[in-house]
Design a protein around this motif. Sequence first.
Motif, PDB file in Angstrom:
ATOM      1  N   THR A  97      68.166 -15.555  81.566  1.00 26.49           N
ATOM      2  CA  THR A  97      69.666 -15.166  81.072  1.00 26.49           C
ATOM      3  C   THR A  97      69.545 -14.217  80.144  1.00 26.49           C
ATOM      4  O   THR A  97      68.221 -14.059  79.805  1.00 26.49           O
ATOM      5  CB  THR A  97      70.472 -16.424  80.356  1.00 26.49           C
ATOM      6  OG1 THR A  97      69.800 -16.590  79.186  1.00 26.49           O
ATOM      7  CG2 THR A  97      70.671 -17.192  81.334  1.00 26.49           C
ATOM      8  N   ASN A  98      69.970 -13.167  80.282  1.00 29.72           N
ATOM      9  CA  ASN A  98      70.561 -11.837  78.976  1.00 29.72           C
ATOM     10  C   ASN A  98      71.365 -12.222  77.777  1.00 29.72           C
ATOM     11  O   ASN A  98      71.719 -13.219  77.881  1.00 29.72           O
ATOM     12  CB  ASN A  98      70.751 -10.624  79.637  1.00 29.72           C
ATOM     13  CG  ASN A  98      72.069 -10.609  80.386  1.00 29.72           C
ATOM     14  OD1 ASN A  98      73.291 -11.447  80.568  1.00 29.72           O
ATOM     15  ND2 ASN A  98      72.637  -9.750  81.472  1.00 29.72           N
ATOM     16  N   LYS A  99      71.446 -11.216  76.969  1.00 27.17           N
ATOM     17  CA  LYS A  99      72.022 -11.309  75.613  1.00 27.17           C
ATOM     18  C   LYS A  99      73.506 -12.283  75.998  1.00 27.17           C
ATOM     19  O   LYS A  99      74.301 -12.869  75.191  1.00 27.17           O
ATOM     20  CB  LYS A  99      72.272 -10.851  74.534  1.00 27.17           C
ATOM     21  CG  LYS A  99      72.742  -9.662  75.373  1.00 27.17           C
ATOM     22  CD  LYS A  99      71.661  -8.932  73.941  1.00 27.17           C
ATOM     23  CE  LYS A  99      72.970  -6.947  74.131  1.00 27.17           C
ATOM     24  NZ  LYS A  99      72.180  -6.072  73.645  1.00 27.17           N
ATOM     25  N   GLU A 100      74.238 -11.622  77.066  1.00 29.19           N
ATOM     26  CA  GLU A 100      75.236 -11.518  77.842  1.00 29.19           C
ATOM     27  C   GLU A 100      75.475 -12.817  78.825  1.00 29.19           C
ATOM     28  O   GLU A 100      76.441 -13.253  78.808  1.00 29.19           O
ATOM     29  CB  GLU A 100      76.083 -10.772  78.005  1.00 29.19           C
ATOM     30  CG  GLU A 100      76.025  -9.069  77.375  1.00 29.19           C
ATOM     31  CD  GLU A 100      75.082  -8.565  77.697  1.00 29.19           C
ATOM     32  OE1 GLU A 100      74.858  -8.070  76.452  1.00 29.19           O
ATOM     33  OE2 GLU A 100      73.940  -8.572  78.295  1.00 29.19           O
ATOM     34  N   GLY A 101      74.500 -13.375  78.121  1.00 27.68           N
ATOM     35  CA  GLY A 101      75.323 -15.054  79.550  1.00 27.68           C
ATOM     36  C   GLY A 101      74.992 -14.882  80.748  1.00 27.68           C
ATOM     37  O   GLY A 101      74.659 -15.785  81.363  1.00 27.68           O
ATOM     38  N   GLY A 102      74.427 -13.383  81.199  1.00 26.18           N
ATOM     39  CA  GLY A 102      74.037 -12.839  82.607  1.00 26.18           C
ATOM     40  C   GLY A 102      73.272 -13.696  82.773  1.00 26.18           C
ATOM     41  O   GLY A 102      71.766 -13.855  82.567  1.00 26.18           O
ATOM     42  N   THR A 253      75.801  -9.947  85.974  1.00 24.53           N
ATOM     43  CA  THR A 253      77.295 -10.586  85.959  1.00 24.53           C
ATOM     44  C   THR A 253      78.020 -11.956  85.980  1.00 24.53           C
ATOM     45  O   THR A 253      79.138 -11.461  85.686  1.00 24.53           O
ATOM     46  CB  THR A 253      78.470  -9.459  87.078  1.00 24.53           C
ATOM     47  OG1 THR A 253      78.025  -9.722  87.960  1.00 24.53           O
ATOM     48  CG2 THR A 253      77.415  -8.028  87.263  1.00 24.53           C
ATOM     49  N   THR A 255      77.255 -15.514  84.578  1.00 26.79           N
ATOM     50  CA  THR A 255      76.796 -17.171  84.261  1.00 26.79           C
ATOM     51  C   THR A 255      76.531 -18.269  84.776  1.00 26.79           C
ATOM     52  O   THR A 255      76.874 -18.966  85.607  1.00 26.79           O
ATOM     53  CB  THR A 255      77.665 -17.320  83.190  1.00 26.79           C
ATOM     54  OG1 THR A 255      79.380 -18.272  83.041  1.00 26.79           O
ATOM     55  CG2 THR A 255      78.335 -15.717  82.197  1.00 26.79           C
ATOM     56  N   GLY A 281      72.316 -15.470  75.519  1.00 27.32           N
ATOM     57  CA  GLY A 281      73.082 -15.601  75.720  1.00 27.32           C
ATOM     58  C   GLY A 281      74.000 -16.908  75.326  1.00 27.32           C
ATOM     59  O   GLY A 281      74.847 -17.614  76.287  1.00 27.32           O
ATOM     60  N   GLU A 283      74.911 -18.429  72.886  1.00 29.38           N
ATOM     61  CA  GLU A 283      76.009 -18.783  72.389  1.00 29.38           C
ATOM     62  C   GLU A 283      77.625 -18.900  73.376  1.00 29.38           C
ATOM     63  O   GLU A 283      78.210 -19.234  73.510  1.00 29.38           O
ATOM     64  CB  GLU A 283      76.655 -17.369  70.987  1.00 29.38           C
ATOM     65  CG  GLU A 283      75.311 -18.086  70.299  1.00 29.38           C
ATOM     66  CD  GLU A 283      76.089 -17.049  68.860  1.00 29.38           C
ATOM     67  OE1 GLU A 283      77.329 -16.380  69.306  1.00 29.38           O
ATOM     68  OE2 GLU A 283      76.032 -17.060  67.743  1.00 29.38           O
ATOM     69  N   VAL A 284      77.504 -17.533  74.404  1.00 25.23           N
ATOM     70  CA  VAL A 284      78.401 -17.576  75.680  1.00 25.23           C
ATOM     71  C   VAL A 284      78.224 -18.801  76.414  1.00 25.23           C
ATOM     72  O   VAL A 284      79.545 -19.085  76.896  1.00 25.23           O
ATOM     73  CB  VAL A 284      77.318 -15.909  76.689  1.00 25.23           C
ATOM     74  CG1 VAL A 284      78.720 -15.990  77.826  1.00 25.23           C
ATOM     75  CG2 VAL A 284      78.043 -14.999  75.532  1.00 25.23           C
ATOM     76  N   GLN A 288      81.174 -20.749  76.915  1.00 27.84           N
ATOM     77  CA  GLN A 288      82.220 -21.857  78.640  1.00 27.84           C
ATOM     78  C   GLN A 288      81.734 -23.012  78.863  1.00 27.84           C
ATOM     79  O   GLN A 288      83.166 -23.949  79.177  1.00 27.84           O
ATOM     80  CB  GLN A 288      81.245 -21.292  79.044  1.00 27.84           C
ATOM     81  CG  GLN A 288      81.372 -19.089  79.562  1.00 27.84           C
ATOM     82  CD  GLN A 288      81.141 -18.294  80.015  1.00 27.84           C
ATOM     83  OE1 GLN A 288      79.901 -18.672  81.122  1.00 27.84           O
ATOM     84  NE2 GLN A 288      81.797 -16.951  80.356  1.00 27.84           N
TER      85      GLN A 288
END
Length: 381
Positions: A97-102, A253, A255, A281, A283-284, A288
């Motif tokens: 995963t990346n920092k955005e949760g993607g 794009t 999660t 990611g 926290e995201v 969710q």
Amino acid sequence: MSDSLQRTPLYDLNLELGAKMVPFAGFEMPIQFPAGLMAEHLHTREKAGLFDVSHMGQIRIAAKSGDVKDAAAALETLVPADYVGLAAGRQRYGLLTNKEGGILDDLMVANMGHDLLVVVNAGCKVQDADRIEAALSDRCVVTRQFDRGLMALQGPAAEAALAPLCTAVKDMRFMDVIETELATATGPVKVTVSRSGYTGEDGFEIGCAGEDSEKIARAILAQPDVLPIGLGARDSLRLEAGLCLYGNDIDVTTTPVEASLGWAIQKARREGGSRAGGYPGAEVVLKQTRDGVSRRRVGLLAEGRAPVRAGAKLFADAEGQKEIGVVTSGAFGPSVKAPVAMGYVASDHAALDTPVFAELRGKYVPLHVRAMPFVASGFKR
């Protein structure tokens, strides 16, 4: 074919077997063999098929401490899965995963007892290896094994085909992995075998030195009920099995929660777990999981015979007034004998049996949300 395309160790054999080759993830790969996509698909469901998947990346991660659990703990800083708790001789699906949760990639991780074996997608393998090395090099030695061969033997007859060449496979269950030897015409060769695959059927993935790939493939293809199978049938098989294709159904794009892959985050890594969070990611993803998402990946079964392809917009109404999502994979399912698809819809339209409509050549084709897989799994538990 472009001169820039790479070739797997089975390239010459694929040509000998009559493969139609196409560019895929930077490689020349067999899309189908003379039997054709439909026959290859059904043969795999009924008997056994051998796939060249050597384009995928194999990476070894060894802890500098010598303890495989230290390598697992290090990898958990990048992947929201429980690898510290993964027993030796077992493997588990996971997501980078990346920092955005993607989702940067999906992968398989095996605990080999002394180190971890990671198998990643072909189109992502260099970036994945770079990312893993950058994050873990202070604690681990990361070794790229991109020159190794990898093939998948899939179908209900897979064990019967492989056991005469490697008796140890008879005792394996789903997601077991071993290092062993496999008999060929010129003698035994060292292999790594996992009881896994990406078709929904029982089967095995066999990793080996690149120079041993062809002799292993020939030995397997000489067994009754085994045919070579191309990427075309692999795609329709995985779609019927409800399995994601990276770049289509999951990407940066999407999660894990939106992709309905929350099951890939084990209890220890969830909120309240002993090692909750701690990955990019987190926290995201944790939020969710707790609060829900606005869209979800679902299975879709179409009425009629016309497949609804990737990219088709989805609507709540037959007039196309309220757009609610998009199809990410779609094809005719030879085993289902009907068009099957998956895609993302607004969460309030994600319940089973919800009617939706796909835009197809100016018309709005009816579909219903269905449970995946579309065919019963044949895994040996």
